[in-house]
Design an enzyme around this catalytic site. Sequence first.
Site, PDB file in Angstrom:
ATOM      1  N   ASN A   1       0.698  -1.082   0.079  1.00  0.00           N
ATOM      2  CA  ASN A   1       0.017   0.469   0.185  1.00  0.00           C
ATOM      3  C   ASN A   1       0.901   1.593   0.244  1.00  0.00           C
ATOM      4  O   ASN A   1       1.694   1.949   0.973  1.00  0.00           O
ATOM      5  CB  ASN A   1      -1.180   0.146   1.338  1.00  0.00           C
TER       6      ASN A   1
ATOM      7  N   LYS B   1       3.007   1.171   3.245  1.00  0.00           N
ATOM      8  CA  LYS B   1       3.129   0.217   4.608  1.00  0.00           C
ATOM      9  C   LYS B   1       3.324  -1.754   3.629  1.00  0.00           C
ATOM     10  O   LYS B   1       2.324  -1.492   2.292  1.00  0.00           O
ATOM     11  CB  LYS B   1       1.583   0.193   4.799  1.00  0.00           C
TER      12      LYS B   1
ATOM     13  N   ARG C   1      -2.074  -2.303  -3.246  1.00  0.00           N
ATOM     14  CA  ARG C   1      -3.715  -1.011  -3.397  1.00  0.00           C
ATOM     15  C   ARG C   1      -3.395  -0.379  -3.856  1.00  0.00           C
ATOM     16  O   ARG C   1      -3.018   0.668  -4.009  1.00  0.00           O
ATOM     17  CB  ARG C   1      -3.863  -0.721  -2.135  1.00  0.00           C
TER      18      ARG C   1
ATOM     19  N   HIS D   1     -12.770   2.872   0.389  1.00  0.00           N
ATOM     20  CA  HIS D   1     -12.629   1.560   1.215  1.00  0.00           C
ATOM     21  C   HIS D   1     -13.437   1.153   0.786  1.00  0.00           C
ATOM     22  O   HIS D   1     -14.340  -0.384   1.287  1.00  0.00           O
ATOM     23  CB  HIS D   1     -13.417   2.258   2.483  1.00  0.00           C
TER      24      HIS D   1
ATOM     25  N   ASN E   1     -10.184   6.606  11.082  1.00  0.00           N
ATOM     26  CA  ASN E   1      -9.772   8.045  10.617  1.00  0.00           C
ATOM     27  C   ASN E   1     -10.733   8.844   9.570  1.00  0.00           C
ATOM     28  O   ASN E   1     -10.602   9.690  10.120  1.00  0.00           O
ATOM     29  CB  ASN E   1      -8.278   8.925  10.297  1.00  0.00           C
TER      30      ASN E   1
ATOM     31  N   ARG F   1     -11.455  15.586   7.639  1.00  0.00           N
ATOM     32  CA  ARG F   1     -12.449  15.996   6.873  1.00  0.00           C
ATOM     33  C   ARG F   1     -13.169  16.199   7.119  1.00  0.00           C
ATOM     34  O   ARG F   1     -14.631  15.954   7.953  1.00  0.00           O
ATOM     35  CB  ARG F   1     -12.182  14.635   5.877  1.00  0.00           C
TER      36      ARG F   1
ATOM     37  N   ASP G   1      -8.839  12.149  17.262  1.00  0.00           N
ATOM     38  CA  ASP G   1      -8.597  10.802  17.548  1.00  0.00           C
ATOM     39  C   ASP G   1      -9.342  10.931  18.923  1.00  0.00           C
ATOM     40  O   ASP G   1      -9.461  11.065  19.438  1.00  0.00           O
ATOM     41  CB  ASP G   1      -6.978  10.369  17.967  1.00  0.00           C
TER      42      ASP G   1
ATOM     43  N   ARG H   1     -10.530   8.968  20.696  1.00  0.00           N
ATOM     44  CA  ARG H   1      -9.464   8.842  22.458  1.00  0.00           C
ATOM     45  C   ARG H   1      -9.383   9.870  22.695  1.00  0.00           C
ATOM     46  O   ARG H   1      -9.712  10.022  23.859  1.00  0.00           O
ATOM     47  CB  ARG H   1      -8.347   7.753  22.161  1.00  0.00           C
TER      48      ARG H   1
ATOM     49  N   GLY I   1     -11.147   1.713  13.019  1.00  0.00           N
ATOM     50  CA  GLY I   1     -10.475   2.061  13.931  1.00  0.00           C
ATOM     51  C   GLY I   1     -11.826   2.048  15.170  1.00  0.00           C
ATOM     52  O   GLY I   1     -12.025   2.296  15.947  1.00  0.00           O
TER      53      GLY I   1
ATOM     54  N   GLY J   1     -15.244   1.994  14.572  1.00  0.00           N
ATOM     55  CA  GLY J   1     -16.230   1.179  14.740  1.00  0.00           C
ATOM     56  C   GLY J   1     -15.753   0.013  15.384  1.00  0.00           C
ATOM     57  O   GLY J   1     -16.544  -0.888  15.994  1.00  0.00           O
ATOM     58  N   GLU J   2     -14.683  -0.701  15.740  1.00  0.00           N
ATOM     59  CA  GLU J   2     -14.067  -2.367  15.967  1.00  0.00           C
ATOM     60  C   GLU J   2     -13.786  -1.821  17.435  1.00  0.00           C
ATOM     61  O   GLU J   2     -13.825  -2.548  18.626  1.00  0.00           O
ATOM     62  CB  GLU J   2     -13.011  -2.509  15.643  1.00  0.00           C
TER      63      GLU J   2
ATOM     64  N   GLU K   1      -7.838  -4.993   5.107  1.00  0.00           N
ATOM     65  CA  GLU K   1      -8.076  -4.977   3.839  1.00  0.00           C
ATOM     66  C   GLU K   1      -6.830  -5.365   3.072  1.00  0.00           C
ATOM     67  O   GLU K   1      -6.982  -5.695   2.098  1.00  0.00           O
ATOM     68  CB  GLU K   1      -7.572  -3.059   3.211  1.00  0.00           C
TER      69      GLU K   1
HETATM   70  P1  AMP Z   1      -8.283   3.752  10.946  1.00  0.00           P
HETATM   71  O1  AMP Z   1      -8.397   5.082  10.261  1.00  0.00           O
HETATM   72  O2  AMP Z   1      -9.297   2.792  10.922  1.00  0.00           O
HETATM   73  O3  AMP Z   1      -6.654   3.569  11.411  1.00  0.00           O
HETATM   74  O4  AMP Z   1      -8.507   4.356  12.275  1.00  0.00           O
HETATM   75  C1  AMP Z   1      -8.237   5.238  13.275  1.00  0.00           C
HETATM   76  C2  AMP Z   1      -8.682   6.135  14.481  1.00  0.00           C
HETATM   77  O5  AMP Z   1      -9.685   4.712  15.330  1.00  0.00           O
HETATM   78  C3  AMP Z   1      -8.007   7.221  15.029  1.00  0.00           C
HETATM   79  O6  AMP Z   1      -7.969   8.151  14.766  1.00  0.00           O
HETATM   80  C4  AMP Z   1      -9.289   6.694  16.510  1.00  0.00           C
HETATM   81  O7  AMP Z   1      -9.691   8.188  16.265  1.00  0.00           O
HETATM   82  C5  AMP Z   1      -9.986   5.123  16.580  1.00  0.00           C
HETATM   83  N1  AMP Z   1      -9.844   4.363  17.251  1.00  0.00           N
HETATM   84  C6  AMP Z   1      -8.566   4.172  17.633  1.00  0.00           C
HETATM   85  N2  AMP Z   1      -8.422   3.240  18.553  1.00  0.00           N
HETATM   86  C7  AMP Z   1      -9.517   3.915  18.990  1.00  0.00           C
HETATM   87  C8  AMP Z   1      -9.639   3.142  20.866  1.00  0.00           C
HETATM   88  N3  AMP Z   1     -10.330   2.436  21.404  1.00  0.00           N
HETATM   89  N4  AMP Z   1     -10.851   3.620  21.143  1.00  0.00           N
HETATM   90  C9  AMP Z   1     -11.986   5.110  19.789  1.00  0.00           C
HETATM   91  N5  AMP Z   1     -10.828   5.237  18.804  1.00  0.00           N
HETATM   92  C10 AMP Z   1      -9.924   4.748  18.588  1.00  0.00           C
END
Ligand code: AMP
Length: 396
Positions: A7, A14, A91, A180, A211, A241, A283, A285, A331, A333-334, A384
């Site tokens: 990627n 990556k 990708r 996506h 993100n 965004r 983020d 968190r 990130g 959603g999970e 992915e």
């Molecule tokens: P991704 O783009 O799918 O890698 O998601 C990254 C985003 O997931 C980060 O910027 C966070 O906002 C969110 N994220 C990751 N870990 C957590 C967590 N433990 N609790 C809440 N949000 C998280």
Amino acid sequence: MKVLVINCGSSSLKYQLIDSETEIALAVGICERIGQDVSVLKHTPNGGEKVVKETSMKNHEVAIQMVLDALTDADHGVIKSLDEIGAVGHRVVHGGEKFAVSSIITDEVIKAIEDCNDLAPLHNPANLIGIRACANLMKGVPMVAVFDTAFHQTMPPKSYLYGLPFDYYDEYKIRKYGFHGTSHSFVSKRMAEFAGLDLENSKIIVCHLGNGASISAVLNGKSIDTSMGFTPLSGLVMGTRSGDIDPSIIEFISKKQNKSLDEIMNLLNKGSGIQGMSEVSSDFRDINEAMDNGNEKARLAFDVFVYRVAKFIGGYVAAMNGVDAIAFTAGVGENDHKVRAEVCEYLGYLGVNIDLDKNMTRGKEVMLTTPDSKVKVAIVPTNEELAIARETVALL
Ligand code: AMP
């Protein structure tokens, strides 16, 4: 077969080496700051310690050579020789209308990807650099391009056309493409299996909340609508965004602040969304922590995010005349139980009932709904790289 998944971004790369039989990632890693004075390779063999190497990678070819060296290294390598790599899966962000499925990379395919550069000027050229570098260093190894846009090519015109004069579609192919796609495809298929649904006869909504964030409506296994559009800027409010805004705002800001188009686009892509609204962070968190400390702007940003997700879900229920299952992935959603719980609060009218204890799960596949819930809701982790490896093997 062992598949190297690449990627490639403009200054990063990556990679994962995946054994397609066991579907285990034998090694994962990233090259960062390619082209700068000091670049970094982070390489983690499966079950081993992360190796970090600071060095100079003047271009992507040097970076890929370092990746190949790391994979075959006597200490932290995972293969004895490069002959063990059976294929490379790349990708590629934008396949325009040319690619509705993945493609084995040939000179014609490279030319066709190049023709889509206009549609993704930041991403496609970088993807092509990765493809060319691999072609030079791994002569004779078959390569496959897997497009972020391909899964959404099944959208009907009523879903992908904008309310612009038709000429803009005809002449410039201005339309919704969606992104996506590899994740939406992977997660919708897995959601059908997990929920015991027949994919060919199912209505699934996938919420890819990372993100960057997008939602898709997957009817009978095919994407019929998605929240990102001509570019990944539209739809949901995201980390940095803006998501959908009234286009007239651009003219308004330009006049008020004497900003150029480039400056405003930068603001919408990099300084808006959760980051811009909360003035805390992109983020979740950090947003959760700030909310716990009573930060009202963080709470407001969170509310706007959740409300927008709930409205898109509602729109897609209407588009499919119902829904069987909703999947949360990526990130946020999970991992973010609060986002999921608050989105599901809006879905009572659908008969969605989630078990709040199960909803505390992080990053694992789990059914969140109670047995009496009319719609199934689950966490389905996306992968992915594995999806790209599967596509690569399937095509070859
Ligand atoms: P991704 O783009 O799918 O890698 O998601 C990254 C985003 O997931 C980060 O910027 C966070 O906002 C969110 N994220 C990751 N870990 C957590 C967590 N433990 N609790 C809440 N949000 C998280």
